[in-house]
Design a protein around this motif. Structure first.
Motif, mmCIF file in Angstrom:
data_model
loop_
_atom_site.group_PDB
_atom_site.id
_atom_site.type_symbol
_atom_site.label_atom_id
_atom_site.label_comp_id
_atom_site.label_asym_id
_atom_site.label_seq_id
_atom_site.Cartn_x
_atom_site.Cartn_y
_atom_site.Cartn_z
ATOM 1 N N TYR A 51 -2.014 8.344 -0.509
ATOM 2 C CA TYR A 51 -2.432 7.774 -1.790
ATOM 3 C C TYR A 51 -1.330 7.946 -2.835
ATOM 4 O O TYR A 51 -1.070 7.044 -3.623
ATOM 5 C CB TYR A 51 -3.735 8.440 -2.261
ATOM 6 N N VAL A 93 -6.777 4.149 4.004
ATOM 7 C CA VAL A 93 -6.301 4.663 2.717
ATOM 8 C C VAL A 93 -5.868 3.511 1.815
ATOM 9 O O VAL A 93 -6.192 3.486 0.624
ATOM 10 C CB VAL A 93 -5.148 5.673 2.916
ATOM 11 N N TYR A 97 -7.498 2.486 -1.704
ATOM 12 C CA TYR A 97 -6.708 2.324 -2.927
ATOM 13 C C TYR A 97 -7.043 0.996 -3.605
ATOM 14 O O TYR A 97 -7.219 0.939 -4.819
ATOM 15 C CB TYR A 97 -5.217 2.394 -2.597
#
Length: 187
Positions: A51, A93, A97
């Motif tokens: 991230y 991920v 996001y």
């Protein structure tokens, strides 16, 4: 200018730092836990690391670079199961996001990067059986440079990649090559 500095200097050094920390974690801390606890710890730490890389890259350049580097390096450091596990988590991920950035649709083309990762890592393992350095250099170069190009091509076919729908230009290529070399030198 900020995007160039981020790709060439900041992200590679952040990735190298994460990989060094991960290596220590894998070698010294994780052996004391049961197998399922190891994967939970890896998932949490990887989510934070990935991230961070995605945020740095996206905010500086409008695209995501270096997103399969941590799994590829872990894979080549003889932690193949951890590297493969992190590679599987990477599209999750990135999609997380995007959801946190306000996009609500799932982006299936991000899974193409996962397929490319597995092909590159397995072919590299076969071709460069004895040379970890050659395997890492070739894999990282292919993944860092070819994936953004592939995402750009896919976006022209109408796939909604949002943050990756850009035209891959020579300055992107040069900065990715320089950033990859900085990463490998730092590593």
């Amino acid at each position: 200018m900020l995007g160039y500095l981020t790709i060439v200097g900041i992200i590679p050094l952040v990735v190298a730092t994460f990989v060094f920390g991960n290596y220590t974690l894998y070698e010294r801390t994780l052996p004391h836990y049961q197998w399922w606890q190891r994967y939970v710890i890896i998932a949490i730490i990887f989510f934070v690391q990935e991230y961070t890389i995605i945020t740095l890259s996206y905010n500086a350049t409008g695209a995501v670079y270096f997103h399969y580097v941590i799994p590829l390096l872990a894979y080549n450091l003889h932690m193949t199961y951890y590297g493969d596990f992190m590679a599987i988590l990477t599209p999750v991920v990135i999609n997380t996001y995007l959801v946190l950035q306000g996009q609500t649709e799932f982006i299936p083309s991000l899974w193409i990067g996962l397929v490319v990762y597995f092909v590159i890592s397995k072919i590299g393992m076969i071709i460069f059986q004895k040379s970890i350095l050659h395997r890492m250099v070739s894999g990282i170069l292919v993944i860092n440079i070819m994936l953004p190009f592939a995402y750009g091509v896919l976006s022209q076919w109408g796939d909604s990649i949002y943050f990756m729908s850009y035209i891959f230009n020579p300055s992107d290529f040069i900065s990715l090559c320089c950033g990859t070399m900085v990463l490998l030198l730092a590593y």
